[in-house]
Motif scaffolding. Structure first.
Motif, short mmCIF file in Angstrom:
data_model
loop_
_atom_site.label_atom_id
_atom_site.label_comp_id
_atom_site.label_asym_id
_atom_site.label_seq_id
_atom_site.Cartn_x
_atom_site.Cartn_y
_atom_site.Cartn_z
N THR A 1 0.92 -1.13 0.06
CA THR A 1 -0.04 -0.04 0.05
C THR A 1 0.80 1.25 -0.06
OG1 THR A 1 -0.21 -0.02 2.52
CG2 THR A 1 -1.68 -1.03 1.32
N LYS A 2 0.24 2.35 -0.45
CA LYS A 2 1.02 3.76 -0.40
C LYS A 2 1.54 4.08 1.17
CE LYS A 2 1.86 7.52 -2.51
NZ LYS A 2 0.70 8.47 -3.02
N GLU A 3 0.87 3.66 2.19
CA GLU A 3 1.40 3.86 3.39
C GLU A 3 2.80 3.18 3.57
OE1 GLU A 3 0.59 5.63 7.73
OE2 GLU A 3 0.20 5.95 5.43
N GLU A 4 2.74 2.15 3.27
CA GLU A 4 3.91 0.98 3.53
C GLU A 4 4.74 1.61 2.50
OE1 GLU A 4 0.92 -2.84 4.31
OE2 GLU A 4 1.78 -2.56 2.32
N TRP A 5 4.85 1.97 1.44
CA TRP A 5 5.70 2.60 0.68
C TRP A 5 6.39 3.82 1.20
CZ3 TRP A 5 6.14 7.47 -1.62
CH2 TRP A 5 7.18 7.56 -2.51
#
Length: 340
Positions: A210-214
């Protein structure tokens, strides 16, 4: 002499917290403006023992103002931050818009305060993602001692990270479970958040993360060290305020858990609560309203050669957003915008 400070997005969770923290920390303010969108015009917000009425961001002139703390989304920031910066006001931005811009410093003062001086390239400083901020505060002193090779982090992030509507959704869904006929369907989140956990924060990327993980990967590299490998799984949990993280660290050199505990006890911004007994650790509800990043459950990882595990908890509206922004303003004042 003090500073002329504008808080942009003053009626939101983070904007209100910025005003609270500016007052609590007695930031040297000569004049303060609470700015919001036109629909919130005239809304009253607190600043210490004062009450401020919000002014219209759209017509506000930033000329002559020293610092603007931005707590609005990326779209609005894209429109208004360049105007403030061009007018000579230094923008400290809480959105993700400028975090990955090589000409904009991404700063956590306990970790890379010197980077603040890069503000002059665009008159903008970026505040990191909430989950990244608390993690790097705990990682940096350990990295200085034993060099971190790899981090595996699983986050347990509260709904306040998604804003007031998400907090309302958790509250209303929880009530609805106990009152037949008042069930509340998900709207902020893709699935029910009450009595549930959701392994998705932000949108999915082609990689499957996910974008948060990235964000956690990219920001840790920019703030601390591009050589550190990071992999993250970010999960939304039914907690109102306070993010938690289970962090597994692999070092280049051996670091004993007792030495790590001692290092963290001396580290700026860190509070170690680590007793090997029931309740000898910090949970999100206990960190609310506190400045510190709390570290518990410090222990050796026997499955790798040089490994440690940590439990890291912090108030995401404070260290994850508003507090970090005010700390950046404090460093900026000490090093660049000196008055008097």
């Amino acid at each position: 002499m003090g500073y002329k400070v504008a808080v942009v997005g003053a009626t939101g969770n983070v904007g209100r917290e910025m005003l609270n923290i500016l007052a609590e920390r007695q930031f040297p303010v000569d004049e303060i403006a609470a700015l919001a969108s036109r629909r919130s015009l005239g809304t009253e917000v607190s600043f210490g023992d004062r009450t401020l009425k919000t002014q219209d961001l759209d017509t506000f002139d930033f000329t002559g103002w020293d610092i603007a703390l931005f707590a609005i989304g990326s779209d609005a920031t894209k429109e208004y931050a360049p105007k403030a910066a061009k007018a000579g006001c230094v923008v400290i931005d809480n959105s993700s818009l400028y975090r990955y811009d090589p000409d904009v410093p991404l700063v956590v003062p306990e970790v890379n305060a010197d980077a603040v001086m890069g503000y002059s390239r665009k008159n903008i400083i970026a505040n990191p993602n909430c989950s990244t901020a608390q993690m790097v505060v705990a990682l940096k002193p350990l990295h200085d001692r034993a060099r971190i090779k790899r981090v595996v982090v699983s986050t347990y992030q509260s709904v306040s990270g998604s804003g007031k509507e998400a907090m309302d959704e958790l509250w209303n869904q929880t009530k609805g479970i106990f009152v037949p006929g008042q069930e509340v369907a998900p709207s902020v989140y893709p699935k029910q958040i009450a009595f549930n956990v959701i392994p998705q924060i932000d949108v999915f990327l082609d990689s499957g993360e996910t974008k948060e993980e990235w964000k956690m990967v990219a920001e840790t590299k920019k703030i601390m060290d591009p050589a550190i490998k990071v992999t993250a799984t970010c999960v939304r949990v039914p907690v109102f305020v306070g993010h938690s993280e289970a962090v597994n660290i692999e070092f280049e050199d051996f670091l004993d858990e007792d030495e790590a505990r001692d290092i963290l006890r001396e580290a700026p911004g860190v509070m170690v609560i680590d007793k090997r007994e029931p309740g000898g650790y910090v949970t999100p509800i206990e960190c609310v309203g506190d400045y510190a990043t709390f570290v518990s459950r410090i222990r050796q990882d026997s499955t790798i050669e040089n490994g440690l595990n940590l439990w890291v908890v912090s108030d995401n509206l404070r260290k994850g957003a508003a507090l970090n922004a005010v700390q950046i303003a404090e460093v900026l004042g000490q090093r660049a915008l000196k008055k008097g």
